[in-house]
Design an enzyme around this catalytic site. Structure first.
Site, PDB file in Angstrom:
ATOM      1  N   ARG A  51       0.797  -1.231   0.000  1.00 20.70           N
ATOM      2  CA  ARG A  51       0.000   0.000   0.000  1.00 20.70           C
ATOM      3  C   ARG A  51       0.826   1.276   0.000  1.00 20.70           C
ATOM      4  NH1 ARG A  51      -4.423  -0.593   4.534  1.00 20.70           N
ATOM      5  NH2 ARG A  51      -2.494  -1.191   5.519  1.00 20.70           N
ATOM      6  N   HIS A 178       7.218 -23.179   7.247  1.00 20.44           N
ATOM      7  CA  HIS A 178       8.656 -23.116   7.008  1.00 20.44           C
ATOM      8  C   HIS A 178       9.421 -24.253   7.697  1.00 20.44           C
ATOM      9  CE1 HIS A 178       8.456 -20.701  10.709  1.00 20.44           C
ATOM     10  NE2 HIS A 178       9.656 -21.179  10.949  1.00 20.44           N
ATOM     11  N   HIS A 240       3.148 -26.420  12.785  1.00 21.78           N
ATOM     12  CA  HIS A 240       4.547 -26.888  12.772  1.00 21.78           C
ATOM     13  C   HIS A 240       4.720 -28.267  13.415  1.00 21.78           C
ATOM     14  CE1 HIS A 240       5.309 -22.938  11.418  1.00 21.78           C
ATOM     15  NE2 HIS A 240       5.275 -22.338  12.576  1.00 21.78           N
ATOM     16  N   LYS A 331       6.844 -20.861  24.883  1.00 25.46           N
ATOM     17  CA  LYS A 331       7.669 -19.651  24.834  1.00 25.46           C
ATOM     18  C   LYS A 331       8.323 -19.443  26.190  1.00 25.46           C
ATOM     19  CE  LYS A 331       5.288 -17.296  21.182  1.00 25.46           C
ATOM     20  NZ  LYS A 331       6.425 -17.393  20.249  1.00 25.46           N
TER      21      LYS A 331
HETATM   22  P1  NAD Z   1       3.140  -6.736   8.262  1.00 26.73           P
HETATM   23  O1  NAD Z   1       1.977  -6.125   8.936  1.00 26.73           O
HETATM   24  O2  NAD Z   1       4.507  -6.389   8.733  1.00 26.73           O
HETATM   25  O3  NAD Z   1       3.076  -6.378   6.707  1.00 26.73           O
HETATM   26  C1  NAD Z   1       1.895  -6.400   5.976  1.00 26.73           C
HETATM   27  C2  NAD Z   1       2.143  -5.937   4.546  1.00 26.73           C
HETATM   28  O4  NAD Z   1       0.912  -5.944   3.877  1.00 26.73           O
HETATM   29  C3  NAD Z   1       2.702  -4.529   4.417  1.00 26.73           C
HETATM   30  O5  NAD Z   1       3.599  -4.516   3.336  1.00 26.73           O
HETATM   31  C4  NAD Z   1       1.463  -3.711   4.068  1.00 26.73           C
HETATM   32  O6  NAD Z   1       1.748  -2.554   3.299  1.00 26.73           O
HETATM   33  C5  NAD Z   1       0.721  -4.708   3.217  1.00 26.73           C
HETATM   34  N1  NAD Z   1      -0.716  -4.394   3.166  1.00 26.73           N
HETATM   35  C6  NAD Z   1      -1.604  -4.303   4.185  1.00 26.73           C
HETATM   36  N2  NAD Z   1      -2.826  -3.993   3.703  1.00 26.73           N
HETATM   37  C7  NAD Z   1      -2.702  -3.909   2.362  1.00 26.73           C
HETATM   38  C8  NAD Z   1      -3.602  -3.611   1.299  1.00 26.73           C
HETATM   39  N3  NAD Z   1      -4.900  -3.329   1.503  1.00 26.73           N
HETATM   40  N4  NAD Z   1      -3.126  -3.612   0.040  1.00 26.73           N
HETATM   41  C9  NAD Z   1      -1.828  -3.872  -0.215  1.00 26.73           C
HETATM   42  N5  NAD Z   1      -0.931  -4.158   0.749  1.00 26.73           N
HETATM   43  C10 NAD Z   1      -1.359  -4.173   2.014  1.00 26.73           C
HETATM   44  O7  NAD Z   1       2.895  -8.311   8.289  1.00 26.73           O
HETATM   45  P2  NAD Z   1       3.990  -9.465   8.199  1.00 26.73           P
HETATM   46  O8  NAD Z   1       4.557  -9.706   9.536  1.00 26.73           O
HETATM   47  O9  NAD Z   1       4.938  -9.174   7.075  1.00 26.73           O
HETATM   48  O10 NAD Z   1       3.089 -10.723   7.856  1.00 26.73           O
HETATM   49  C11 NAD Z   1       2.520 -10.980   6.594  1.00 26.73           C
HETATM   50  C12 NAD Z   1       1.804 -12.319   6.649  1.00 26.73           C
HETATM   51  O11 NAD Z   1       2.743 -13.344   6.922  1.00 26.73           O
HETATM   52  C13 NAD Z   1       0.758 -12.413   7.771  1.00 26.73           C
HETATM   53  O12 NAD Z   1      -0.292 -13.240   7.335  1.00 26.73           O
HETATM   54  C14 NAD Z   1       1.516 -13.100   8.892  1.00 26.73           C
HETATM   55  O13 NAD Z   1       0.660 -13.794   9.753  1.00 26.73           O
HETATM   56  C15 NAD Z   1       2.392 -14.045   8.112  1.00 26.73           C
HETATM   57  N6  NAD Z   1       3.618 -14.450   8.800  1.00 26.73           N
HETATM   58  C16 NAD Z   1       4.529 -13.528   9.214  1.00 26.73           C
HETATM   59  C17 NAD Z   1       5.692 -13.938   9.835  1.00 26.73           C
HETATM   60  C18 NAD Z   1       6.745 -12.946  10.261  1.00 26.73           C
HETATM   61  O14 NAD Z   1       7.811 -13.398  10.672  1.00 26.73           O
HETATM   62  N7  NAD Z   1       6.513 -11.654  10.175  1.00 26.73           N
HETATM   63  C19 NAD Z   1       5.922 -15.290  10.050  1.00 26.73           C
HETATM   64  C20 NAD Z   1       4.981 -16.215   9.621  1.00 26.73           C
HETATM   65  C21 NAD Z   1       3.833 -15.779   8.994  1.00 26.73           C
END
Ligand code: NAD
Length: 484
Positions: A51, A178, A240, A331
């Site tokens: 976004r 993963h 996991h 944890k």
């Molecule tokens: P985050 O909140 O850091 O990032 C979300 C991203 O989505 C951002 O780039 C944001 O700009 C984008 N976004 C949000 N709304 C949007 C929209 N309407 N249009 C376009 N882009 C949009 O989240 P994250 O931690 O990167 O996690 C992403 C996914 O991966 C989630 O489902 C999370 O559960 C999963 N996940 C994350 C991790 C991790 O280590 N961060 C690990 C496992 C799973």
């Protein structure tokens, strides 16, 4: 031994949510590492989409910073990084609106591999799938990658599967866990199915029990908002631990092919018995002098969300009838350590004096840290002190056997993203697997909710609540020590 890197075909990978935490910590560094290894060629494209209003140049700076922060610093060479960044571009895109989609469809090239990594919350999956189709990018040969959490119960997982199935065939959907990308997890399959030695013993006749531990030393930190609605059962066990469980317990697949492997995993989940409340312990970490307790890290000061689960599971099939599987995750435990231990039965009769001691073999598969496999065997204690027995490890640590370069294997995300590009779904969860795992998890959670019981408090830095120790002790068994 020389490592073989087989380059993948040129591809376009769109990271939707490209400015998020996951992209920063895992996806971009993984792609960089595969580029440096020579697996990704210069013709490929990596498109960040999110976004935020941003130009490609700023996104390249964002990517460079992420790579420097989350890749081993020795490995980030400025020239390599600059070459990698030429592959990277950015488009501002709104999953819920029309902004950016036309531009994106103009950037993605036809007649080559196209993958869309949904690195956003699952509430956006439907919007993304719909718009990929609307803008002509959801052709039969494209792939989508989705992250956990895949639903929060059976109903929501079914709904997500239904939404995705409207626009994509199951063969196009890559659901990431993963843990399946870890070198040792695949090595577990090689050890089981590539050797004559283990498989004949891999059943209730010879295996006393199996332990699976995934211990973390950290607390929930900044993820409290999400975590408090999930808990360890949903966040760790349903995915996991369940995946590890399946790989250790499944029947040999006819072939090392996606559906052969996934069919066998599914059979394991479907053969799982319901876990009775007396065979399950929930815990929640307390604070200590330095760190706050769980309830002080989340908004709800009376939260009953579990940060620890230990349970005893049984599989109703010929191979495993009567063999307990003990699963444990939590944890703020003593160390960050994950392992699977296959504990074999004692020899049926000891020919040695009682003071020689009784011993049994344990096959340990360490997932982190120090990935490797170790087989504990019993030998005579060296020296003239009579016949005393001692356990020694036959260590199959990759570093020692294969040399340090060979043991420097790719991170799970590197392997999994390359598998997406290669079109190999073996290490990804199929929709029916995910649903079956929820169907097993849901009644356990429902019983907790109905009982309204509080999780057992436990001290940080230990091995969880005492009740978890009793779960084993009452069966005359012991958990293995949590250590790296
Ligand atoms: P985050 O909140 O850091 O990032 C979300 C991203 O989505 C951002 O780039 C944001 O700009 C984008 N976004 C949000 N709304 C949007 C929209 N309407 N249009 C376009 N882009 C949009 O989240 P994250 O931690 O990167 O996690 C992403 C996914 O991966 C989630 O489902 C999370 O559960 C999963 N996940 C994350 C991790 C991790 O280590 N961060 C690990 C496992 C799973």
């Amino acid at each position: 031994m020389v490592s073989r890197v087989i380059p993948v075909e040129p591809f376009d990978l769109v990271i939707i949510g490209g400015t998020g935490d996951l992209a920063r910590r895992k996806i971009l560094p993984a792609l960089y590492q595969r580029f440096v290894a020579g697996q990704i060629g210069k013709e490929s494209q990596i498109i960040g989409a999110a976004r935020s209003e941003m130009e490609t140049e700023s996104y390249r700076s964002f990517a460079a910073e992420a790579i420097r922060e989350f890749t081993d610093t020795d490995e980030v060479k400025p020239r390599k990084l600059a070459a990698f960044l030429k592959l990277v571009s950015y488009v501002t895109l709104d999953a819920k609106g029309e902004a950016g989609w036309k531009t994106l469809s103009g950037m993605v090239q036809e007649n080559r591999i196209r993958a869309f990594y949904f690195s956003v919350g699952p509430s956006l999956f439907g919007d993304l799938a719909k718009r990929l189709q609307k803008y002509g990018m959801a052709e039969d040969d494209c792939r989508i990658v989705v992250e956990k959490p895949f639903g929060r119960d059976l109903a929501t997982a079914k709904e997500l599967n239904r939404i995705l199935a409207r626009h994509f065939d199951e063969s196009q959907i890559y659901r990431i866990d993963h843990y399946l990308g870890k070198e040792t997890v695949q090595n577990l399959m090689a050890v089981r199915f590539g050797n004559m030695l283990f498989e004949p013993l891999w059943n209730s006749q010879y295996v006393d029990h199996i332990q699976i531990t995934v211990a973390e030393s950290v607390g929930v930190g900044g993820r409290g908002g999400y975590y408090d609605r999930a808990g360890a059962m949903r966040d760790m066990v349903q995915n996991h631990l369940m995946q590890l469980f399946c790989l250790i317990a499944m029947e040999p697949p006819a072939k090392f092919e996606p559906d052969s492997v996934r069919d066998e995993k599914l059979k394991v989940i479907r053969a799982l018995e319901h876990v009775k409340p007396e065979n399950i312990v929930r815990g929640q970490y307390d604070g200590d002098g330095q760190n706050p307790g769980y309830r002080n890290e989340v908004e709800n000061r009376d939260s009953t969300t579990e940060t620890f689960v230990a349970l005893k599971a049984h599989i109703s099939n010929w191979r495993w009838a009567g063999t307990p599987f003990y699963l444990r995750t939590g944890k703020r435990l003593r160390d960050r350590a994950s392992e699977i231990a296959v504990v074999f039965k004692d020899a049926p009769h000891s020919i040695f004096d009682e003071d020689a001691g009784r011993h049994h073999n344990i096959l340990t598969i360490r997932l982190q840290p120090n990935e490797g496999i170790e087989l504990g065997v019993t030998i005579k204690e060296p020296g003239p002190g009579g016949m005393r027995l001692v356990d020694v490890p036959l260590d199959m640590s990759f570093a020692e056997v294969l040399g340090p370069d060979e043991a420097d294997f790719p991170d799970a995300y590197e392997r999994l993203i390359m598998d997406v590009i290669r079109g190999n779904q073996t290490l990804f969860m199929r929709g029916d697997e995910v649903e079956a795992a929820w169907a097993w998890t849901d009644p356990i959670i429902a019983e907790w909710q109905a009982a309204g019981t509080e999780p057992e408090p436990y001290d940080p830095g230990g091995s969880g609540p005492e009740e978890a120790l009793f779960l084993m002790h009452r069966d005359g068994r012991r958990w293995r020590e949590i250590k790296p």
